[in-house]
Scaffold this active site. Structure first.
Site, PDB file in Angstrom:
ATOM      1  CB  SER A  25      -1.013  -0.072   1.263  1.00  0.00           C
ATOM      2  OG  SER A  25      -1.907  -0.958   0.951  1.00  0.00           O
TER       3      SER A  25
ATOM      4  CG  HIS B  27     -12.554   1.549   3.842  1.00  0.00           C
ATOM      5  ND1 HIS B  27     -11.636   0.568   3.236  1.00  0.00           N
ATOM      6  CD2 HIS B  27     -11.922   1.771   5.067  1.00  0.00           C
ATOM      7  CE1 HIS B  27     -10.606   0.276   4.233  1.00  0.00           C
ATOM      8  NE2 HIS B  27     -10.751   0.857   5.282  1.00  0.00           N
TER       9      HIS B  27
ATOM     10  CB  CYS C 192     -10.284   2.620   0.629  1.00  0.00           C
ATOM     11  SG  CYS C 192     -11.485   1.587   0.046  1.00  0.00           S
TER      12      CYS C 192
END
Length: 630
Positions: free
Chosen positions: A320, A365, A378
């Site tokens: 991420s 989310h 997310c």
């Protein structure tokens, strides 16, 4: 009778002539021999005679020390002795080779192999048969001077490194030169010399080596020194000062601890590397003498790969953390509206294949914008973003921001990682790129690989608005490279604000490492080692393929002074495994900075002339006055 007498008179005369000619020939032969010895072969025999009484002993130049930016010694030398084998008289060497091997406790075959390997070198060049002489070796040589004049001791300066593999991969190690090294040195190196083999020892070997000297001594018939002639002193190698901050390095090493991984801390404004750690590490002190074949084999076959410099050679999916690159590409390309949003339910199908968000099974989310997607990491948002940007646009921006290529750090062996594209797959695999592959790339998975140094370099450059300074370890390095990919003020502000909230907002993925009073920004990452399908096939064995934990943080939010990239292999979660390491380093950085500022303030106050009104004194007097009035 008269004829007989005549013949009798002639015989002695012919015999005398023969004898005379023989004597003349012998005298001529002797004269020619003397002339040949004293004229034709003068140089050869004078050298042999000289060697019988004069011996040249090399004086090994100590290698230059390595210091940190504040002058702390990182690498030093210590005196030691090596055992030399003099090969002028090879018959004498062959005669005593068994005794030498036994006395020095060297396997006979190893000693013979060393002698064989040096057979192509001039005989007047001695060879080092034992790099580190023990007290027993010294006693053996001294007690056998008379019968073993072919042995000599050489004082050398051995490398002393910090214990425990401290900063081992950056510093590197030294080793004995190879035949190829000798050939390529054009006469500078000789058998037994030491040179840098990896890391900074190799990168700056020419400066660190120095120039050896020579001591000529007079020896007697048993090889004992009885006098000295001229001496050419050795020139020590140059010390080099590094950008490393010893205090931050200690924190990085200790905080990473026994975990496999790497830490890189640098100043993105200058490219100076402040801390550089890779675990597990090797002990470079082992290489300072001579590594045995079995020991070398063991290190190379170790599954933890202690010789791998993970900071610049571990090419792994960044997870991420790559979302910062995606966010920058979105804002700069204008291919996707700034107010683009997505709705996260925890999972979504793309091109007929389901993709999950990390929150799947725990909730969702909901509606997310770019800022929220970075703060809460997310996956669904970035899947959709990647689909709209396309692989080639992602590849372009990732490459321009410093990924998929070497940073140019002054260390050998840096790897470039990989940023995939349609052209790359066609060129390498002769296959077309499928849109479904872009979905994985969007969250730093799939074919994307980076190194910790690259991630620190890239995130630091983004926070600086698109200025990427070449990382380096040599302090005051000249002509430091710089690449520019100017980012708009709006892009820089939005991206850095999102990274600030990752750490400082209550719902941010790295909120647990929040530091009061410090604009600590960053991005967490968890990267799969194998895909979900492979995990299913592995069954119970999938537990050994734990996710890698990433975190890249910096401070302050704009124009950062320090950026830190942390990789913890099999750490699972960047927030819990990697982020605390960065927090510890950042806290140490600001504590040290605060201490320096306070110290400088004290010095400035002491230098002020008496009676001078300073802001500090004025403030103090006001506070004091207010107290009195109360």
């Amino acid at each position: 009778m008269s004829d007989w007498i005549g013949r009798d008179n002639r015989l002695p005369s012919s015999r005398l002539a023969i004898v005379s000619y023989t004597f003349v020939g012998m005298i001529a032969l002797l004269l020619f021999g003397f002339w040949k010895l004293q004229v034709l072969d003068y140089s050869y025999y004078s050298q042999l005679a000289e060697r019988n009484r004069v011996r040249s002993i090399p004086i090994i130049a100590p290698r230059g020390r390595m210091l940190d930016r504040d002058g702390h010694v990182l690498v030093d030398n210590y005196p030691s002795f090596s055992v030399l084998l003099l090969r002028d008289d090879m018959e004498l060497v062959s005669k005593h080779v068994d005794q030498i091997a036994e006395g020095l406790e060297i396997p006979l075959e190893d000693l013979k192999q060393q002698i064989e390997d040096a057979s192509g070198q001039p005989r007047f060049n001695p060879i080092i048969v034992k790099p580190e002489a023990s007290q027993a070796d010294i006693a053996f040589i001294e007690s056998h001077r008379a019968d073993l004049p072919v042995l000599e001791m050489l004082m050398v300066h051995r490398r002393r490194y910090a214990p425990g593999g401290f900063m081992a991969h950056a510093i590197g190690y030294v080793g004995e030169v190879t035949e190829k090294d000798i050939e390529n040195s054009h006469g500078v190196l000789r058998s037994g010399d030491i040179s840098g083999k990896s890391g900074l020892e190799r990168q700056y070997n020419d400066a660190l080596m120095g120039v050896d000297g020579t001591r000529r001594v007079i020896v007697n018939s048993v090889g004992r020194e009885v006098g000295r002639l001229q001496q050419k002193d050795a020139v020590a190698g140059q010390p080099i000062k590094l950008t490393i901050d010893y205090d931050l390095q200690v924190v990085a090493e200790n905080s990473l601890g026994a975990q496999n991984g790497a830490v890189v801390a640098l100043d993105p404004r200058s490219g100076e590397v402040l801390a550089f750690a890779s675990h597990p590490a090797f002990d470079p002190n082992v290489f300072a003498i001579r590594v045995g074949h079995e020991q070398w084999k063991e290190m190379n076959e170790d599954p933890d790969k202690p010789l791998l410099d993970r900071a610049i050679q571990a090419q792994l999916a960044p997870g991420s953390v790559f979302k910062i690159v995606m966010a920058t590409a979105m804002l700069e390309s204008k291919a996707v509206p700034e107010d683009f949003s997505a709705f996260c339910t925890g999972a979504e199908t793309f091109y007929g294949r389901p993709f999950k968000c990390w929150i799947y099974g725990k909730g969702s989310h909901g509606h997310v914008t770019l800022h929220d997607a970075v703060v809460h990491s997310c996956d669904i948002f970035f899947y959709n973003l990647g689909k709209r940007l396309g692989i080639d646009r992602i590849s372009y921006f990732a490459t321009q921001l410093g990924l998929g290529r070497r940073t140019g750090i002054d260390l050998p062996g840096e790897q470039e990682g990989l940023i995939p594209s349609e052209d790359w797959k066609q060129r390498v695999f002769k296959q077309k790129w499928y849109p479904g592959e872009t979905i994985s790339v969007s969250i730093g998975q799939g074919a994307v690989t980076t190194t910790p140094l690259q991630m620190a370099h890239t995130i630091g450059g983004i926070a600086l608005g698109g200025v990427f300074k070449q990382p380096h370890l040599l302090l005051d390095a000249k002509d430091v490279g710089e690449k520019r990919f100017p980012l708009t003020e709006d892009t820089t502000d939005k991206v850095t604000r999102a990274m600030f909230d990752v750490v400082n907002e209550a719902g941010g993925t790295a909120h647990l490492v929040h530091l009061e009073g410090i604009e600590f920004c960053g991005k967490t990452g968890s990267a799969q080692v194998i895909g979900n399908e492979a995990k299913q096939r592995a069954g119970k064995g999938a537990g050994s393929y734990k996710d890698n934990a990433w975190f890249v943080g910096y401070a302050p939010r704009r124009n950062p002074e320090i950026v830190i990239a942390v990789l913890v292999q099999s750490g699972m979660h960047g927030a819990s495994a990697a982020a605390p390491v960065a927090r510890d380093i950042l806290k140490a950085y600001y504590d040290k900075k605060s201490h320096k500022d306070q110290k400088q303030l004290t010095v400035d106050l002491l230098r002020e002339p008496k009676g001078a009104e300073t802001p500090q004194r004025l403030a103090s007097s006001v506070v004091g006055g207010a107290g009195k009035r109360q």
